[in-house]
Design a protein around this motif. Structure first.
Motif, short mmCIF file in Angstrom:
data_model
loop_
_atom_site.label_atom_id
_atom_site.label_comp_id
_atom_site.label_asym_id
_atom_site.label_seq_id
_atom_site.Cartn_x
_atom_site.Cartn_y
_atom_site.Cartn_z
N GLY A 163 33.25 151.34 0.54
CA GLY A 163 33.92 152.31 -0.33
C GLY A 163 33.83 151.99 -1.80
O GLY A 163 34.26 152.79 -2.64
N TYR A 164 33.26 150.84 -2.15
CA TYR A 164 33.18 150.45 -3.55
C TYR A 164 31.90 150.98 -4.20
O TYR A 164 30.87 151.10 -3.53
N ALA A 165 31.99 151.25 -5.48
CA ALA A 165 30.81 151.73 -6.21
C ALA A 165 29.74 150.66 -6.25
O ALA A 165 28.54 150.96 -6.21
N HIS A 166 30.17 149.40 -6.33
CA HIS A 166 29.22 148.29 -6.41
C HIS A 166 29.94 147.03 -5.96
O HIS A 166 31.17 146.92 -6.10
N ILE A 167 29.20 146.08 -5.41
CA ILE A 167 29.75 144.77 -5.03
C ILE A 167 28.97 143.70 -5.77
O ILE A 167 27.74 143.74 -5.82
N VAL A 168 29.70 142.75 -6.35
CA VAL A 168 29.09 141.59 -6.99
C VAL A 168 29.49 140.36 -6.18
O VAL A 168 30.68 140.08 -6.03
N CYS A 169 28.50 139.65 -5.66
CA CYS A 169 28.76 138.43 -4.88
C CYS A 169 28.40 137.22 -5.73
O CYS A 169 27.26 137.09 -6.18
N THR A 170 29.37 136.34 -5.95
CA THR A 170 29.08 135.09 -6.66
C THR A 170 29.24 133.88 -5.74
O THR A 170 29.10 132.75 -6.18
N GLY A 171 29.53 134.13 -4.46
CA GLY A 171 29.66 133.06 -3.49
C GLY A 171 28.33 132.79 -2.80
O GLY A 171 27.29 133.35 -3.16
N PRO A 172 28.34 131.94 -1.77
CA PRO A 172 27.09 131.59 -1.08
C PRO A 172 26.42 132.81 -0.45
O PRO A 172 27.04 133.53 0.32
N ILE A 173 25.16 133.00 -0.77
CA ILE A 173 24.44 134.17 -0.29
C ILE A 173 24.25 134.12 1.22
O ILE A 173 24.27 135.17 1.90
N ASP A 174 24.10 132.92 1.78
CA ASP A 174 23.94 132.83 3.24
C ASP A 174 25.20 133.25 3.97
O ASP A 174 25.15 133.89 5.03
N LYS A 195 14.54 132.11 -0.09
CA LYS A 195 13.69 133.28 -0.34
C LYS A 195 13.89 134.35 0.74
O LYS A 195 13.77 135.55 0.46
N GLN A 196 14.20 133.93 1.96
CA GLN A 196 14.47 134.90 3.02
C GLN A 196 15.74 135.70 2.71
O GLN A 196 15.77 136.92 2.90
N TYR A 197 16.75 134.99 2.24
CA TYR A 197 17.99 135.69 1.86
C TYR A 197 17.78 136.53 0.60
O TYR A 197 18.32 137.63 0.47
N GLU A 198 17.00 136.00 -0.33
CA GLU A 198 16.73 136.73 -1.56
C GLU A 198 16.03 138.06 -1.28
O GLU A 198 16.29 139.07 -1.96
N ALA A 199 15.18 138.08 -0.26
CA ALA A 199 14.51 139.33 0.11
C ALA A 199 15.53 140.37 0.56
O ALA A 199 15.40 141.57 0.24
N LEU A 200 16.54 139.94 1.31
CA LEU A 200 17.62 140.87 1.69
C LEU A 200 18.36 141.36 0.46
O LEU A 200 18.67 142.55 0.34
N ALA A 201 18.65 140.42 -0.46
CA ALA A 201 19.38 140.78 -1.67
C ALA A 201 18.61 141.77 -2.52
O ALA A 201 19.18 142.72 -3.08
N ASP A 202 17.30 141.58 -2.62
CA ASP A 202 16.46 142.45 -3.45
C ASP A 202 16.43 143.88 -2.91
O ASP A 202 16.17 144.83 -3.66
N ALA A 203 16.66 144.03 -1.62
CA ALA A 203 16.64 145.35 -1.01
C ALA A 203 17.97 146.10 -1.16
O ALA A 203 18.05 147.29 -0.86
N GLU A 204 18.98 145.40 -1.64
CA GLU A 204 20.30 146.02 -1.80
C GLU A 204 20.32 146.94 -3.03
O GLU A 204 19.85 146.55 -4.10
N LYS A 205 20.90 148.11 -2.86
CA LYS A 205 21.04 149.01 -4.01
C LYS A 205 22.38 148.82 -4.71
O LYS A 205 22.48 149.00 -5.92
N ASN A 206 23.39 148.44 -3.95
CA ASN A 206 24.75 148.41 -4.51
C ASN A 206 25.39 147.03 -4.43
O ASN A 206 26.61 146.92 -4.47
N VAL A 207 24.57 145.98 -4.31
CA VAL A 207 25.11 144.62 -4.31
C VAL A 207 24.29 143.78 -5.28
O VAL A 207 23.05 143.84 -5.27
N THR A 208 24.99 143.00 -6.11
CA THR A 208 24.33 142.11 -7.07
C THR A 208 24.79 140.68 -6.79
O THR A 208 25.98 140.44 -6.56
N PHE A 209 23.85 139.74 -6.81
CA PHE A 209 24.15 138.33 -6.55
C PHE A 209 23.94 137.54 -7.83
O PHE A 209 22.86 137.54 -8.41
#
Length: 366
Positions: free
Chosen positions: A225-236, A322-336
């Protein structure tokens, strides 16, 4: 429904700077942290004896970025402070990083700057290519200094041999032919006058920011329900450890107060590369400038398990990231953003710079 609100996970440097930037741009921000306080690992507080201590070990602010320093100066006054460190070898203390004074004291020499340069050239073990931290140090200062100051410290700190760590770890520590005994040589070196926590309180003091502590991301309903999510914790962790856990090095902190001691050591931090299970002792009054009876110190014990502090720089860990980064790069509404989210050995100023950059990109999407 939170369609006009950005959710930020983590109230350390990355999350708090982004929260402030978005709030000032008119966005509504909901920032959470699973710990019971803001400021992340930079959190400081008065201990039971009234001494301002860094709960998660020493945080020394230094940067060459005028932009970052000016930005944080909006939220704190500063106390000028240049950090100095000593290393204990065979029961005696020596300036660290290694400089000309270190050589003269350790080897009973009287080298000038040219003499120190010649000394390093004589003892160094040329390595080509330089791939590991061992290569970096041997290439720079040779085997004796490597074994006295680096080898065992690295084993304790990382639980690995220097030959198993990427070169960037040791490359962070300079070697000097002059007598500059400052740990850092950045243009801007200072400590927040009233502490880091106060600076974070000011950062997060905005009507568009709603702050909640002791809240885990997993306990927040309706993530979508959020416009965007920013994750600053562990990506895994964010991805439920889909590819396995990213390796981190943890720390245990042993705080102590010495009621009858005005000053415990002559500098802020003393390293113990070859003695004890801990790597270093920090005395906080050096850092904060606080004047009071008694003093408070912390010993740091590196650990394999516990809260994640340091991404472990090895090729296989980078490949997993890099495997996790590939998931992150595909996100439209999440920033790490941040050390844990980007699996990078960031300094505080680098996190602030990354957060300012990320804020601009997020606002372009909203």
């Amino acid at each position: 429904m939170n369609t006009q609100t950005t959710l930020i996970i983590g109230a350390g440097f990355a999350g708090s700077v982004i929260a402030r930037e978005l709030a000032e741009a008119g966005q509504q921000v909901h920032i959470i942290d699973k710990r019971p306080h803001i400021a992340g690992n930079a959190y400081d507080e008065l201990d039971a004896h009234g001494v301002l201590v860094h709960r998660y070990g020493p945080h020394i602010f230094h940067t060459n970025s005028e932009k970052v320093f000016k930005y944080l100066s909006r939220f704190t006054e500063w106390r000028p402070y240049e950090h100095r460190v000593l290393g204990v070898v065979d029961g005696k203390t020596y300036p660290f990083p290694i400089n000309r004074s270190t050589l003269n004291q350790l080897y009973a020499l009287d080298l000038d700057e040219a003499g120190a340069a010649a000394f390093f050239e004589k003892v160094r073990e040329p390595r080509e290519p330089i791939r590991s931290s061992e290569d970096v140090v041997l290439n720079s200062v040779g085997r004796d200094l490597y074994e006295k100051f680096f080898l065992n410290y690295t084993r304790k700190q990382w639980g690995l041999e220097p030959s198993q760590l990427k070169a960037g770890v040791a490359a962070r520590i300079p070697t000097r032919t002059n007598t500059d005994d400052r740990y850092f040589t950045d243009t801007f070196q200072a400590m927040p006058l009233h502490g880091y926590t106060r600076m974070f309180e000011n950062l997060l003091d905005h009507p568009n920011i709603r702050m909640e502590t002791s809240v885990d991301f997993a306990d927040v309903p309706d993530h979508d329900g959020y416009a965007h999510i920013v994750c600053t914790g562990p990506i895994d962790s964010f991805y439920g450890y889909r590819f396995g856990r990213l390796p981190y090095r943890s720390l245990r902190f042993e705080h102590a107060h010495l009621a009858d001691t005005k000053q415990f050591q002559s500098v802020g931090t003393v390293n113990y590369p070859n003695d004890h299970a801990y790597t270093r002792i920090t005395e906080f009054k050096h850092l904060t400038g606080q004047q009071c009876d008694g003093t408070s110190i912390v010993r740091e014990y590196p650990m394999a398990d516990g809260d994640p502090y340091y991404p472990i720089p090895r090729d296989e860990n980078e490949a997993l990231f890099k495997q996790y980064e590939a998931l992150a790069d595909a996100e439209k509404n999440v920033t790490f953003v941040g050390r844990l989210a980007q699996y990078r050995y960031y300094n505080m100023d680098q996190v602030v710079a990354a957060a300012l950059s990320a804020s601009q990109k997020i606002m372009e999407k909203l």
